[in-house]
Design an enzyme around this catalytic site. Structure first.
Site, PDB file in Angstrom:
ATOM      1  N   ARG A   1      83.212  -2.133  -4.598  1.00 44.06           N
ATOM      2  CA  ARG A   1      82.697  -0.758  -4.432  1.00 44.06           C
ATOM      3  C   ARG A   1      82.748  -0.024  -5.780  1.00 44.06           C
ATOM      4  NH1 ARG A   1      85.977   2.862  -2.720  1.00 44.06           N
ATOM      5  NH2 ARG A   1      86.942   1.643  -1.047  1.00 44.06           N
TER       6      ARG A   1
ATOM      7  N   TYR B   1      60.101  15.359  -0.642  1.00 44.01           N
ATOM      8  CA  TYR B   1      60.204  14.401   0.467  1.00 44.01           C
ATOM      9  C   TYR B   1      60.949  15.076   1.635  1.00 44.01           C
ATOM     10  CZ  TYR B   1      62.263  10.718   3.274  1.00 44.01           C
ATOM     11  OH  TYR B   1      62.694   9.969   4.333  1.00 44.01           O
TER      12      TYR B   1
ATOM     13  N   ASP C   1      63.374  13.824  -9.565  1.00 40.91           N
ATOM     14  CA  ASP C   1      63.080  12.680  -8.697  1.00 40.91           C
ATOM     15  C   ASP C   1      61.777  12.048  -9.203  1.00 40.91           C
ATOM     16  OD1 ASP C   1      62.219  10.958  -6.670  1.00 40.91           O
ATOM     17  OD2 ASP C   1      63.185  12.132  -5.096  1.00 40.91           O
TER      18      ASP C   1
ATOM     19  N   LYS D   1      60.931   2.219  -3.207  1.00 35.83           N
ATOM     20  CA  LYS D   1      59.470   2.367  -3.358  1.00 35.83           C
ATOM     21  C   LYS D   1      58.957   1.436  -4.470  1.00 35.83           C
ATOM     22  CE  LYS D   1      60.405   5.538  -0.370  1.00 35.83           C
ATOM     23  NZ  LYS D   1      60.519   5.099   1.009  1.00 35.83           N
TER      24      LYS D   1
END
Ligand code: P1T
Length: 393
Positions: free
Chosen positions: A57, A109, A181, A206
């Site tokens: 992690r 978004y 973004d 994407k």
């Protein structure tokens, strides 16, 4: 590569995508392809003495390969991968404290808006939405406790383009951080850090992965303090991707430049076709001269992806008929994959944007969003034409 009018692209992009972070010398076998290190934990010779990694992690060798490559593509010092694009967004917002305020563009978004409105506000962090193309509105929204400006450009789904450099100048005069973004363009077409941004945020789901088979996100930055805080949050919030997914995204980056050129060519062909179609009211495509920020796009970007939205003549009935009639293009959420997708933002990806904001923006029921893929543009155009004819029947 430079398409007509756009800024020239740095030719070393492809070389960096293929080689940076991939040094075979760093593996004992000198393997060319980075291994997928699935181990969650790593042997320590004595407590807290280990060879770079203690627990996956906190850090993982396969994730490090991807993060180095991501940083390089954005001309950044640091890259960090997260379990999703929204995970990356969540981590950036965790840089703020209760009582802070941030400014965000009004067209984002839908999942980002849902997170800001339904969760971030509960943390006593307030947001003011502005038209990112109106600099007076941005300046007027800044308060004494404003700590961040959140830009998405081009926006999802209206493809509005914000002037990153100008907004950074406004923000930095007041010690405000700027996050961009960059999901719709990728670093192949736009490098916000070079325009002054402090952080670049991605949904790697994407174009960066490009094969519609992984959910992942990332942040890149040159700011060491921001990086250290984001790295601490990556480990502490636990929004980390799997090593296998990191391997696949790293592999996809090797063809990003080739895919993006083709997405752009197909997107422009489809955009021009739609612009001339009698059953289309208006097309939103920043690479077409009719777009209100066309000149800015040419100055700021190296090209445009396959993202387009357009208003079909009629209303919801015609939009639904159009979507149901598509044969090559698939009706589905998401974008940036090799396959073309179409959707209706008001009912699907942006259903959680409050209705009054949707109306103000023009996010109406006859707005269709297209993610133009890598099929033959002739086939896509034929498909769109027959579906448009079907919408009017
Ligand atoms: O889906 P995820 O990887 O968590 O990424 C969220 C996200 C962030 N930023 C932008 C600009 C996005 O478009 C998205 C996700 N968007 C869709 C799923 C969509 O269909 O628009």
């Amino acid at each position: 590569m430079s398409a007509a009018g756009f800024l020239p692209n740095d030719s070393s992009f492809a070389t960096r995508a293929i080689h940076d972070g991939q040094d075979p010398e760093k593996w004992s076998s000198h393997c060319m392809i980075p291994p997928i290190v699935m181990s969650t934990t790593f042997k320590q010779s004595e407590p807290c003495v280990f060879k770079g990694y203690d627990y996956s992690r906190s850090g993982n060798p396969t994730r490090d390969v991807l993060e180095s490559c991501l940083a390089s593509l954005d001309d950044a010092k640091y890259g960090l991968a997260y379990a999703s694009g929204l995970g990356a967004t969540t981590t950036v917002i965790h840089l703020l404290n209760a009582g802070d305020h941030f400014v965000a563009m009004d067209d984002l978004y839908g999942g980002t808006v849902r997170y800001f409105n339904k969760i971030v506000k509960r943390m006593n962090i307030n947001v003011t939405y502005v038209d990112g193309t109106d600099h007076n509105e941005i300046e007027a929204a800044i308060r004494d406790n404003t700590k961040l400006i959140w830009i998405e450009t081009p926006t999802n789904p209206l493809l509005k383009v914000a002037d990153i450099k100008k907004i950074c100048d406004i923000a930095h005069k007041k010690n405000i951080l700027v996050a961009v973004d960059n999901t719709f363009l990728t670093p192949y077409f736009q490098r916000p850090l070079n325009l002054g941004a402090d952080m670049v945020v991605y949904s790697l789901t994407k174009y960066m992965n490009g094969h519609s088979d992984i959910i992942m996100g990332a942040v890149t930055t040159n700011n060491q303090e921001v990086y250290e805080n984001l790295k601490f949050l990556q480990k502490s919030l636990g929004i980390v991707p799997s090593p296998f997914d990191c391997y696949l995204v790293n592999r996809s980056l090797k063809t990003l430049h080739i895919r993006m050129k083709e997405h752009m060519a197909n997107g422009l062909a489809v955009g021009k076709f739609l612009e001339s179609h009698p059953l289309v009211e208006k097309v939103n495509h920043p690479g077409l001269p009719a777009h209100p920020q066309y000149e800015l796009t040419l100055r700021q970007c190296h090209g445009h992806s396959g993202m387009i939205s357009f208003y079909i003549k009629g209303g919801l009935k015609e939009a639904k008929r159009f979507l149901s009639a598509l044969k090559v293009i698939t009706l589905a959420e998401s974008l940036g994959g090799f396959e073309s997708l179409a959707e209706i933002p008001s009912l699907m990806t942006h259903a959680s944007v409050p209705p009054e904001q949707r109306e103000k923006l023009g996010l109406t029921d006859n707005l269709i969003r297209l993610s133009v893929g890598l099929e033959s543009s002739e086939d896509l155009i034929k498909d769109l034409d027959q579906a448009l004819q079907a919408s009017a029947k």
